[in-house]
Design a protein around this motif. Structure first.
Motif, PDB file in Angstrom:
ATOM      1  N   TYR A 180       0.816  -1.216   0.000  1.00 31.60           N
ATOM      2  CA  TYR A 180       0.000   0.000   0.000  1.00 31.60           C
ATOM      3  C   TYR A 180       0.847   1.262   0.000  1.00 31.60           C
ATOM      4  O   TYR A 180       0.372   2.323  -0.403  1.00 31.60           O
ATOM      5  CB  TYR A 180      -0.931   0.007   1.220  1.00 31.60           C
ATOM      6  N   LEU A 181       2.094   1.143   0.465  1.00 27.19           N
ATOM      7  CA  LEU A 181       2.952   2.325   0.500  1.00 27.19           C
ATOM      8  C   LEU A 181       3.675   2.558  -0.820  1.00 27.19           C
ATOM      9  O   LEU A 181       4.180   3.656  -1.062  1.00 27.19           O
ATOM     10  CB  LEU A 181       3.986   2.178   1.626  1.00 27.19           C
ATOM     11  N   LEU A 182       3.774   1.529  -1.664  1.00 27.66           N
ATOM     12  CA  LEU A 182       4.402   1.722  -2.973  1.00 27.66           C
ATOM     13  C   LEU A 182       3.608   2.729  -3.793  1.00 27.66           C
ATOM     14  O   LEU A 182       2.369   2.741  -3.744  1.00 27.66           O
ATOM     15  CB  LEU A 182       4.477   0.385  -3.730  1.00 27.66           C
ATOM     16  N   PRO A 183       4.294   3.592  -4.529  1.00 25.72           N
ATOM     17  CA  PRO A 183       3.563   4.595  -5.331  1.00 25.72           C
ATOM     18  C   PRO A 183       2.704   3.934  -6.400  1.00 25.72           C
ATOM     19  O   PRO A 183       3.122   2.994  -7.068  1.00 25.72           O
ATOM     20  CB  PRO A 183       4.686   5.439  -5.957  1.00 25.72           C
ATOM     21  N   ARG A 184       1.515   4.462  -6.522  1.00 23.67           N
ATOM     22  CA  ARG A 184       0.579   3.910  -7.514  1.00 23.67           C
ATOM     23  C   ARG A 184       0.891   4.483  -8.904  1.00 23.67           C
ATOM     24  O   ARG A 184       1.135   5.676  -9.046  1.00 23.67           O
ATOM     25  CB  ARG A 184      -0.867   4.223  -7.120  1.00 23.67           C
ATOM     26  N   LYS A 185       0.863   3.598  -9.877  1.00 26.22           N
ATOM     27  CA  LYS A 185       1.083   3.983 -11.262  1.00 26.22           C
ATOM     28  C   LYS A 185      -0.159   3.665 -12.081  1.00 26.22           C
ATOM     29  O   LYS A 185      -0.721   2.563 -11.972  1.00 26.22           O
ATOM     30  CB  LYS A 185       2.284   3.221 -11.851  1.00 26.22           C
TER      31      LYS A 185
ATOM     32  N   SER B 186       2.046   8.469 -12.251  1.00 28.59           N
ATOM     33  CA  SER B 186       1.400   8.406 -10.935  1.00 28.59           C
ATOM     34  C   SER B 186       0.078   9.147 -10.905  1.00 28.59           C
ATOM     35  O   SER B 186      -0.775   8.855 -10.074  1.00 28.59           O
ATOM     36  CB  SER B 186       2.347   8.988  -9.875  1.00 28.59           C
ATOM     37  N   ASP B 187      -0.124  10.107 -11.815  1.00 29.67           N
ATOM     38  CA  ASP B 187      -1.375  10.854 -11.894  1.00 29.67           C
ATOM     39  C   ASP B 187      -2.206  10.297 -13.047  1.00 29.67           C
ATOM     40  O   ASP B 187      -1.761  10.320 -14.203  1.00 29.67           O
ATOM     41  CB  ASP B 187      -1.087  12.339 -12.128  1.00 29.67           C
ATOM     42  N   PRO B 188      -3.400   9.787 -12.784  1.00 27.27           N
ATOM     43  CA  PRO B 188      -4.189   9.195 -13.873  1.00 27.27           C
ATOM     44  C   PRO B 188      -4.579  10.205 -14.944  1.00 27.27           C
ATOM     45  O   PRO B 188      -4.652   9.873 -16.126  1.00 27.27           O
ATOM     46  CB  PRO B 188      -5.422   8.625 -13.149  1.00 27.27           C
ATOM     47  N   ARG B 189      -4.813  11.459 -14.541  1.00 28.07           N
ATOM     48  CA  ARG B 189      -5.205  12.473 -15.534  1.00 28.07           C
ATOM     49  C   ARG B 189      -4.039  12.794 -16.466  1.00 28.07           C
ATOM     50  O   ARG B 189      -4.207  12.937 -17.687  1.00 28.07           O
ATOM     51  CB  ARG B 189      -5.690  13.740 -14.821  1.00 28.07           C
ATOM     52  N   ILE B 190      -2.845  12.914 -15.883  1.00 26.91           N
ATOM     53  CA  ILE B 190      -1.662  13.164 -16.725  1.00 26.91           C
ATOM     54  C   ILE B 190      -1.416  11.984 -17.654  1.00 26.91           C
ATOM     55  O   ILE B 190      -1.061  12.159 -18.831  1.00 26.91           O
ATOM     56  CB  ILE B 190      -0.436  13.438 -15.841  1.00 26.91           C
TER      57      ILE B 190
ATOM     58  N   PRO C 210      -5.154   1.470 -10.550  1.00 27.29           N
ATOM     59  CA  PRO C 210      -3.737   1.571 -10.886  1.00 27.29           C
ATOM     60  C   PRO C 210      -3.227   0.285 -11.525  1.00 27.29           C
ATOM     61  O   PRO C 210      -3.646  -0.815 -11.161  1.00 27.29           O
ATOM     62  CB  PRO C 210      -3.059   1.842  -9.533  1.00 27.29           C
ATOM     63  N   SER C 211      -2.320   0.450 -12.455  1.00 23.57           N
ATOM     64  CA  SER C 211      -1.732  -0.715 -13.123  1.00 23.57           C
ATOM     65  C   SER C 211      -0.621  -1.342 -12.303  1.00 23.57           C
ATOM     66  O   SER C 211      -0.319  -2.531 -12.442  1.00 23.57           O
ATOM     67  CB  SER C 211      -1.178  -0.306 -14.497  1.00 23.57           C
ATOM     68  N   SER C 212      -0.015  -0.540 -11.434  1.00 20.17           N
ATOM     69  CA  SER C 212       1.014  -1.047 -10.533  1.00 20.17           C
ATOM     70  C   SER C 212       0.997  -0.197  -9.265  1.00 20.17           C
ATOM     71  O   SER C 212       0.603   0.982  -9.307  1.00 20.17           O
ATOM     72  CB  SER C 212       2.388  -0.993 -11.208  1.00 20.17           C
TER      73      SER C 212
END
Length: 486
Positions: free
Chosen positions: A27-32, A122-126, A372-374
């Motif tokens: 859960y702490l890993l950055p979401r991609k 990391s930002d879905p909109r970007i 998130p994909s990762s």
């Protein structure tokens, strides 16, 4: 198994700690977030209809350079500027481009003329906006570059046509001038002229033979005007004429020779006779004919000399003409090819302007990714459960190796020390019951905790975003704490 049986509480606690750490890390890993867009390379029907008339870029070439074109520095820079991704990061622009190139994936399906562009951020909109902007800019750049190439090709061909038209006109003028200058020589047939020279030489030979005969007759006539002498001269002339066409063994030649011998015998028998008076008319006639023959010989010699010079100059003249004709044909061939290509270029330019050639159609634009994909938390959590089971065993094995106390009698015997007695491990009943109740409490708590941990993989499996929402709410708080610490 003996280690687990002896230290089962420690094993369970160690396994649960490892699982908890792995679950927390997931859960702490950055979401991609990954967004992708599918583009279809469509070949217009008109391209097949005008095949061979126009020149359009090959679809295979477009697909081969697709990956390099999309991840090119220039295109990524334009995309970043469109999305303001490089604001305040001009110094790290190069690193940002490398990071973008690493996160872009291009999958090409050549059989279906499809390519899929994916981007992870990391930002879905970007992530969504970057993919859509990148595809749009690539299509615009590809279209504008093909149009520019078509315009440049048409302009270049027009300039070359004008230049080669001047060269062609010059070649035509040079060829016409050469024909006017050497036309009389070029039109002469070499074989026929050679025959005429041979005939003239034969005629000259006949004239010289006739002139020598007349000169001989003139000398004889001056000496004596004798009928036998005249007859001898006539027979001699006849013999000379026959030898021109026949050999000495010819019957008529033999007859004339016999007559000559007869006349000579008669002249010898009549030796001492007085010569007859000279005939002036006969001599004048011979002189006149000899003069005419000399004039005719001089004319034939001039004609033969001029004809030989002409015959020698014919190959050179024809070679010069052939060279000029080859140059003219080469210039004309290039001019015709340029003119034909110019027509093809005009049609190709119109096709590019009206987008009638190969076009890019966005089949599936990028949408806002929700999940998130990762990292793949479900896989990480399942791996964490296995890591807990294996890690607990590893911890017990390491602890046992570091423990220097005596565990077996064989260990003491291996040291060479005599064993006097072995005292077994003994526990009284109240203490055993107490330890058992403690173990049951620990196992019960561990089971409940493990069931609680299983809730998180279940939420990931059912795609329930409760933890993501909680982390999103806690993100501003953690940022504020970090800022205060800084």
């Amino acid at each position: 198994m003996q280690l687990v049986a002896r230290h089962k509480e420690l094993y369970v606690l160690c396994a649960l700690v490892i699982m908890t750490v792995v679950f927390a890390v997931s859960y702490l890993l950055p979401r991609k977030y990954e967004s992708s867009s599918t583009v279809f390379i469509e070949k217009n029907v008109i391209s097949e209809l005008v095949k061979g008339i126009t020149v359009t870029p090959s679809m295979e070439d477009t697909i081969n350079v697709l990956t390099y074109a999309i991840t090119s520095r220039a295109l990524l820079t334009k995309t970043m500027e469109s999305l303001d991704m490089n604001l305040g990061k001009e110094a790290n622009n190069e690193e940002l481009i490398k990071e973008l190139q690493k996160n872009i994936t291009v999958k090409v399906k050549e059989k279906n003329n499809l390519f899929i562009i994916s981007f992870v951020h990391s930002d879905p909109r970007i992530s969504r906006d970057f993919v859509n902007t990148l595809v749009r800019l690539y299509i615009e750049q590809n279209t504008s570059s093909k149009r520019g190439e078509s315009y440049d090709a048409t302009k270049f061909l027009s300039e070359q046509i004008s230049a080669f038209n001047v060269k062609l006109q010059k070649a035509e003028n040079d060829l016409n001038a050469y024909k006017r200058e050497k036309g009389g020589i070029i039109s002469i047939d070499e074989g026929k002229l050679f025959e005429e020279i041979n005939l003239a030489q034969q005629k000259l030979y006949d004239l010289e033979l006739r002139r020598r005969q007349l000169e001989g007759m003139r000398q004889a006539t001056r000496k004596a005007n004798d009928p036998l002498q005249s007859k001898l001269l006539a027979l001699q002339k006849r013999l000379d004429d026959l030898r021109v066409q026949y050999t000495d063994s010819y019957p008529e030649v033999l007859t004339v020779k016999s007559d000559i011998e007869t006349v000579k015998e008669q002249l010898k028998a009549r030796k001492g006779a007085e010569p007859q008076p000279l005939d002036p008319q006969e001599l004048a006639k011979i002189e006149s004919e000899v003069t005419a023959l000399k004039n005719a010989e001089a004319g034939l010699r001039r004609y033969i000399s001029q004809s030989k010079q002409t015959l020698q100059s014919i190959p050179t003249a024809k070679a010069g003409l052939a060279k000029l004709e080859v140059e003219r044909e080469n210039q004309k061939k290039i001019y015709d090819q340029l003119y034909s290509r110019h027509g093809q270029s005009e049609v190709s330019k119109q096709m590019e302007v009206q987008d009638k050639s190969t076009t890019f159609r966005i089949v599936d634009p990028a949408v806002l990714p929700v999940k998130p994909s990762s990292p793949n938390r479900l896989i990480i959590m399942l791996a964490g459960i296995l890591a807990g089971v294996a890690g607990g065993l590893g911890f017990l094995a390491l602890r046992d190796q570091l423990d220097g106390s005596v565990k077996e009698v064989s260990m003491v015997k291996g040291l060479g020390v005599p064993v006097l007695a072995v005292v077994p491990r003994m526990l009284d009943l109240p203490q055993a019951l107490k330890l058992r109740r403690r173990s049951l409490r620990i196992f019960a708590g561990a089971a409940l905790y493990f069931l609680l941990l299983l809730v998180f993989p279940a939420m990931e499996l059912l795609d329930l975003p409760y933890m993501d929402r909680l982390l999103d709410h806690l993100a501003p708080v953690s940022q504020g704490i970090k800022g205060m610490m800084h």
